[in-house]
Design an enzyme around this catalytic site. Structure first.
Site, PDB file in Angstrom:
ATOM      1  N   ASN A 211       0.838  -1.427  -0.123  1.00 53.12           N
ATOM      2  CA  ASN A 211      -0.149   0.172   0.049  1.00 53.12           C
ATOM      3  C   ASN A 211       0.933   1.191   0.073  1.00 53.12           C
ATOM      4  O   ASN A 211       2.029   1.211   0.061  1.00 53.12           O
ATOM      5  CB  ASN A 211      -1.025   0.012   1.127  1.00 53.12           C
ATOM      6  CG  ASN A 211      -0.187  -0.201   2.422  1.00 53.12           C
ATOM      7  OD1 ASN A 211       0.558   0.873   2.742  1.00 53.12           O
ATOM      8  ND2 ASN A 211      -0.315  -1.143   3.267  1.00 53.12           N
ATOM      9  N   LYS A 342     -11.996  -2.569  18.805  1.00 52.47           N
ATOM     10  CA  LYS A 342     -10.718  -3.191  19.030  1.00 52.47           C
ATOM     11  C   LYS A 342     -10.356  -3.067  20.710  1.00 52.47           C
ATOM     12  O   LYS A 342      -9.378  -3.253  21.092  1.00 52.47           O
ATOM     13  CB  LYS A 342      -9.533  -2.413  18.259  1.00 52.47           C
ATOM     14  CG  LYS A 342      -9.951  -2.717  16.872  1.00 52.47           C
ATOM     15  CD  LYS A 342      -8.476  -2.571  15.808  1.00 52.47           C
ATOM     16  CE  LYS A 342      -9.030  -2.373  14.317  1.00 52.47           C
ATOM     17  NZ  LYS A 342      -7.565  -2.885  13.563  1.00 52.47           N
TER      18      LYS A 342
HETATM   19  O1  C5P Z   1      -9.050  -2.303  11.139  1.00 50.14           O
HETATM   20  P1  C5P Z   1      -8.308  -1.352  10.567  1.00 50.14           P
HETATM   21  O2  C5P Z   1      -7.025  -1.681   9.682  1.00 50.14           O
HETATM   22  O3  C5P Z   1      -8.911  -0.179   9.678  1.00 50.14           O
HETATM   23  O4  C5P Z   1      -7.611  -0.776  11.752  1.00 50.14           O
HETATM   24  C1  C5P Z   1      -6.557   0.283  11.611  1.00 50.14           C
HETATM   25  C2  C5P Z   1      -5.695  -0.033  12.667  1.00 50.14           C
HETATM   26  O5  C5P Z   1      -5.336  -1.077  13.176  1.00 50.14           O
HETATM   27  C3  C5P Z   1      -4.291   0.886  12.365  1.00 50.14           C
HETATM   28  O6  C5P Z   1      -3.926   1.512  13.885  1.00 50.14           O
HETATM   29  C4  C5P Z   1      -3.168  -0.122  12.352  1.00 50.14           C
HETATM   30  O7  C5P Z   1      -2.059  -0.092  12.560  1.00 50.14           O
HETATM   31  C5  C5P Z   1      -4.140  -1.504  13.159  1.00 50.14           C
HETATM   32  N1  C5P Z   1      -3.992  -2.656  12.525  1.00 50.14           N
HETATM   33  C6  C5P Z   1      -3.178  -3.713  13.051  1.00 50.14           C
HETATM   34  N2  C5P Z   1      -3.019  -4.923  12.451  1.00 50.14           N
HETATM   35  C7  C5P Z   1      -3.956  -5.192  11.335  1.00 50.14           C
HETATM   36  C8  C5P Z   1      -4.846  -4.127  10.923  1.00 50.14           C
HETATM   37  C9  C5P Z   1      -4.736  -3.006  11.495  1.00 50.14           C
HETATM   38  O8  C5P Z   1      -2.504  -3.458  13.873  1.00 50.14           O
HETATM   39  N3  C5P Z   1      -3.741  -6.287  10.856  1.00 50.14           N
END
Ligand code: C5P
Length: 407
Positions: A211, A342
């Site tokens: 990304n 979360k």
């Molecule tokens: O659920 P989403 O990916 O949108 O959440 C974003 C947050 O969760 C960010 O703080 C990102 O660093 C963390 N995250 C994570 N591990 C993942 C996906 C997201 O720590 N696999």
């Protein structure tokens, strides 16, 4: 965290001016703060006040000579230079200031000053014409350029009968200025782990799913936290950014590697900040050989990656957690959902710009704007450089963190 001089080693340098008598009171007041004080006098200072005065007050021998074999055998100039957390020269005469500025080391005080990496402060005291003289101005600028703090002088009646700037600052002002030098920051000694950057999920040996995250926000946050005294571990995806000084950096590539690096080291962390744009999915079976082009349709099966942040927040004894929510629409609603789902303490939401007429923010930009949400409150940090934004965010986080840990 409150700054204090308690247990700080202060080397008080006294130069030969009429204000030297005020240093005796200053010494007493410094000791009252809990500081350990040793005194070095220039030979000029000994004409105004005797070493015995300072010796009796400090309870330690007073150092006056560079080439005194006896003194050097006890605590020599290099030891004194190393011992000091702060060298405070008060009063500092125009002559001593000139000698310090020119790097002289031919008496004890100048030698110690030159040989020390400690904090340094100079409190000038002299006739106002000497203070405003061009050469003194230049010397002061040189000292400031080398990181020496200049305390004062105050203005008022002078010993010579004239009036103007050149009076030694009062002891309480000098002490509060010294104390501020030890302002240890809002996150002194707090352990913070920060994830940053993208992850690359291999498809085959040469291709990956990635990304546009640059890691700039996470690295800026790491820098801002270090500036506030935090002990920072940075778990970085593939980015091309310099490691912030004093941080411990672990480089990873995939979400699984990031997950492992976090989980292996999360124990004992006080705060976890997840700025990384972790891939939600990874190819189930990355091919071991490069995939060949065919005319047929081609698809990759994906499997979910572990949600690192969610897992950290669900630990038995979790650190204070700050997550990020980069969204292209309904930013606040999605962020609130994430905060809840979360079980985070705070979430920083940002709108990732995705069309040309929007202002450049978020991924791969130097700029960002954030909406910070927590249970029962919110704050907006307007668009500015990520480095600046990170400092504002850290201030907010430190406040919330201390509120939480004291309740
Ligand atoms: O659920 P989403 O990916 O949108 O959440 C974003 C947050 O969760 C960010 O703080 C990102 O660093 C963390 N995250 C994570 N591990 C993942 C996906 C997201 O720590 N696999």
């Amino acid at each position: 965290m409150k700054a204090s001089l308690h247990n700080k080693n202060i080397l008080l340098g006294v130069c030969g001016g009429i204000a030297a008598y005020k240093s005796a009171e200053l010494l007493r007041r410094l000791q009252d703060t809990g500081a350990n004080v040793r005194v070095v006098m220039t030979s000029g200072a000994t004409k105004f006040i005797t070493p015995l005065t300072f010796q009796a007050l400090s309870g330690h021998p007073v150092h006056t000579d560079l080439l005194d074999t006896e003194a050097e055998a006890a605590m020599g100039h290099i030891e004194l230079a190393r011992w000091a957390d702060l060298i405070l020269i008060a009063p500092a005469t125009a002559n001593s200031i000139a000698r310090l500025a020119s790097g002289r080391a031919d008496d004890l005080l100048t030698a110690i000053y030159l040989a020390s990496n400690s904090k340094k402060a100079v409190a000038p005291a002299m006739n106002h014409v000497m203070w405003t003289a061009e050469t003194t101005r230049e010397n002061i600028q040189k000292l400031q350029k080398n990181g020496t703090e200049i305390f004062g002088p105050a203005s008022g009646d002078q010993a010579c009968g004239e009036t103007g700037p050149g009076r030694l600052l009062e002891a309480d002002k000098l002490i509060s200025s010294c104390t501020q030098l030890f302002d240890t920051g809002e996150l002194q000694g707090i352990k913070i782990m920060i994830t940053a950057g993208p992850t690359y999920e291999p498809i085959d040996p040469v291709r990956f799913i990635g990304n546009r995250s640059s890691g700039k926000m996470g690295f800026a946050i790491a820098q801002a936290a270090i500036e506030q005294g935090a002990i920072v571990s940075l778990i970085a995806g593939p980015v091309s950014l310099n490691t912030p000084e004093h941080s411990k950096r672990t480089d990873v590539e995939t979400a699984l590697q990031m997950h492992q690096a976090v989980m292996n080291n999360i124990d004992g962390q006080d705060i976890f900040i997840a700025t990384a744009a972790v891939a939600d999915y990874r190819p189930i079976k990355p091919r071991s050989q490069k995939i060949k082009k065919t005319d047929d349709e081609f698809s990759i099966s994906l499997t979910p990656n572990p949600d690192i942040l969610k897992e950290v927040a669900a630990l038995d004894n979790p650190p204070f957690t700050l997550g990020f929510a980069a969204e292209t629409q309904n930013v606040k609603d999605y962020a609130l959902l994430k905060l809840k789902n979360k079980k985070l303490q705070m979430i920083a939401a940002n709108q990732v710009s995705h069309s040309e007429d929007e202002q450049d923010t978020g991924f791969n930009s130097e700029y960002n704007a954030l909406q910070i949400l927590w249970n029962g409150g919110e704050a907006r940090l307007e668009r500015c450089r990520k480095t600046q934004l990170a400092r504002q965010l850290i201030t907010l986080l430190a406040k919330r963190y201390h509120e939480k840990t004291t309740t």
